[in-house]
Design a protein around this motif. Structure first.
Motif: not given
Lengths: 372, 293
Positions: A356-369
């Motif tokens: 989940a942490l890696i996801e936040r870093a990679v998809t920083f542009w996504h509305p849910s983040v």
């Protein structure tokens, strides 16, 4: 106005429980000093009546915290060594402190945090309290009612067991997680991803594979475990093979779905730039697919653990979490089984949390983040 | 119709055929070494074709050929008495009963939890993170312990297996239902507010109907999970009855053909259950007045 009407219902119920406890005294036939009995009652009364004072939220929370956890600590240390002797008063007082804790959680849930870190802290504290009380009630009921530890050991014993058998647990984690799960997980996810890219390249393959992939996700794939054990032997390769099969299809289906996520407008833009297939894939469509891919990675992290542990039920070398669970159940060492499950749960949560942490870093542009 | 043929039927058929061909090649490759060994010991020399046929007719092959599995499956499904211990229908029925019971428990529990989470702030804040965490826990590892401990208390048979299915199936339902019960838009909630609707009325007339599609979508996931739970739950009971026990006894005696047939039976049960839930969902939506999109 009647002061009782001003109290929240948890406090009223806690008061009632305290009255019931008074009628059922003593708390234990022997083992509770009169002083600590008095302290328990005092704390419960404080906790039940503190809403009347209309204190600021922070102060009230601290009082409630002390009033909920003080009595339960005294009660639990009293019952240790006197399992099964608890009477009505014990359970009534545990219930009273639980109700006060409930009140505390309600106060915290309704609190309006003044700053961002405070809000994060509150979001962490509330579920933590819930988890802690689950363990406390488990401990109180098991010890109070004198349930044989061989059926359901209290959490404190499981904790002791974990602390005492760290080398065994470490060896099991090494075998099951670092060898079977990781190897299988990486191979399965990589294979699913590669086939998804192929299926994206060739429309015919996608049309043929997708219905099959969707159907396979409903099948009990775990059933291939005994066959894999027969083919690849007892050691970790057979478990890794089960994990590969279990993780392949979620990755395939999610990646293919994700690759269609980029909008037609963006694709047209790439075409006006004269971008080739691979350029479009790498710069536009894979980033757009990242939330889907991470979803698959997260689903697979759980599936991989389950696959490896269950595959060990069918045969292993004498190490591994699934092996330990099945043999210790046979020897009725239930506390070791719970220790193993606690470790598996911890490992699963860490695995998921890291993803989940890696996801936040990679998809920083996504509305849910971004929105959070 | 031609679109459907071109877009779906032909590609799926071709891929399935490719899988079957790969399976035959694989079963030749995996069974050949053992067969070569056998032939050498018996002093038999056979033509290539005879040899290929022999690799596909071993009684305990490493990888049985598709037709061996099919023959075994058909034999044990249609030509045995349903009460016989070797009938796959009998084993599938045993697994099915605990699956369905666990699925029913799990769905009810999941819905109750979801209703609680949507209506009580305290539960939302304290329980929801644990529901998400619990999905990361390999809960299936609990299976043998639940069975053995409940057996020690004197509870055996259907209930322990159903409990494992319940464990696995209530998560998807709870998460899906929370999403579903929260799916009505602010505008609809405001409309109910202007009608002076009570919380109960909002729940029954707006939230519940809005959550039905979510319920059935998550029930499809839940019923598949529930079947997995039932199969794994049969392992530690010592292979008495059910698809899981069929797999276990197959692995004890290297009866690969039996194991594959049991897998096929399990898969068919899974597909039937998921399709049934899907069908029930479509019927419910039609009765409730949904129009096909």
């Amino acid at each position: 106005m009647n002061p009782i009407a001003l109290l929240p219902w948890q406090s009223v119920a806690a008061l009632l429980a305290a009255i019931v406890a008074l009628a059922g005294l003593p708390i234990l036939p022997d083992g509770m000093a009169p002083a600590s009995t008095a302290l328990v009652f005092l704390l419960v009364l404080t906790g039940a009546l503190v809403p009347l004072l209309r204190l600021p939220t922070a102060t009230e929370s601290f009082v409630l915290f002390a009033a909920a956890h003080g009595p339960v600590y005294l009660l639990l240390s009293g019952i240790t060594g006197h399992e099964g002797q608890a009477g009505l008063a014990f359970f009534a007082l545990v219930a009273a402190s639980w109700l006060i804790a409930w009140r505390l959680v309600t106060v915290l849930s309704l609190a309006r945090p003044t700053s961002r870190p405070m809000g994060t802290l509150l979001r962490l504290v509330v579920p933590t309290l819930f988890g802690v009380w689950l363990l406390l009630l488990w401990e109180a009921i098991v010890r109070g009612a004198g349930i044989p530890f061989i059926l359901l050991p209290p959490p404190s014993l499981i904790g002791v067991r974990i602390a005492n058998s760290l080398p065994i647990l470490a060896a099991d984690v090494q075998q099951t997680i670092f060898k079977s799960v990781f190897a299988g997980y990486f191979m399965g996810c990589a294979a699913g991803f590669s086939v998804a890219i192929l299926a994206d390249r060739f429309v015919f393959l996608r049309r043929g594979l997708m219905p099959i992939g969707n159907m396979v996700s409903a099948l009990p794939i775990i059933g291939v475990a005994p066959i894999m054990v027969m083919w690849f032997g007892f050691d970790w390769p057979s478990k890794a093979a089960v994990v590969v099969i279990m993780t392949f299809f979620p990755m395939l289906v999610n990646t293919v779905a994700g690759l269609t996520a980029a909008g037609s407008m963006e694709r047209d833009l790439m075409r006006t730039y004269a971008a080739g297939y691979w350029q479009t894939l790498w710069k536009l469509r894979l980033p757009a697919a990242a939330p889907f891919i991470f979803n698959a990675l997260k689903i697979n992290s759980t599936l991989a653990l389950i696959g490896a542990i269950v595959a060990e039920f069918f045969g292993t070398p004498v190490v591994g979490m699934g092996f330990r669970i099945s043999t210790e159940v046979g020897r009725m060492n239930v506390d070791m089984v719970w220790a193993e499950i606690a470790v598996a749960a911890l490992a699963g949560s860490i695995f998921y949390g890291v993803l989940a942490l890696i996801e936040r870093a990679v998809t920083f542009w996504h509305p849910s983040v971004r929105g959070g | 119709m031609t679109d459907r043929l071109r877009d779906k039927i032909i590609p799926v058929t071709v891929i399935l055929a490719a899988i079957v061909v790969a399976w035959y090649v694989g079963s030749y490759a995996m069974n050949a070494p053992f067969q070569r060994d056998l032939d050498r010991r018996a002093g038999v020399t056979s033509t290539t074709w005879e040899f290929v046929v022999k690799t596909m007719s071993q009684p305990k092959p490493t990888l049985p050929a598709p037709h061996q599995v099919a023959v075994n499956f058909v034999e044990n499904t249609f030509f045995r008495k349903v009460t016989s211990n070797r009938s796959l229908v009998y084993h599938a029925a045993v697994t099915l009963s605990s699956t369905v019971l666990g699925f029913a428990f799990g769905t009810v529990l999941g819905i109750l939890i979801a209703v609680g989470i949507v209506h009580v702030v305290t539960l939302d804040r304290s329980l929801m993170p644990w529901i998400i965490t619990s999905q990361t826990i390999p809960i299936l590892a609990l299976a043998p312990m639940i069975i053995v401990v409940l057996a020690a208390v004197g509870i055996t048979g259907l209930i322990p297996k159903a409990l494992i299915s319940t464990y696995l199936s209530f998560f998807p339902v709870a998460v899906g239902m929370v999403k579903g019960l929260r799916s009505p838009e602010i505008m609809h909630l405001d409309l109910m507010h202007t009608y002076n609707a009570s919380a109960g009325q909002v729940f029954w007339k707006l939230r519940v109907p809005a959550s039905v599609p979510f319920l059935f979508a998550s029930m499809k996931v839940a019923v598949a999970a529930s079947l997995v739970g039932a199969i794994v739950g049969e392992l530690p009971t010592g292979a008495v009855a059910g698809i899981g026990s069929k797999l276990l006894s197959g692995s004890y005696y290297s009866q690969t053909i039996d194991m594959f047939a049991a897998l096929v039976a399990g898969s068919i049960v899974a597909i039937l259950l998921v399709s049934l839930v899907g069908l029930a969902g479509r019927i419910t939506e039609r009765v409730m007045g949904a129009r096909p999109a």
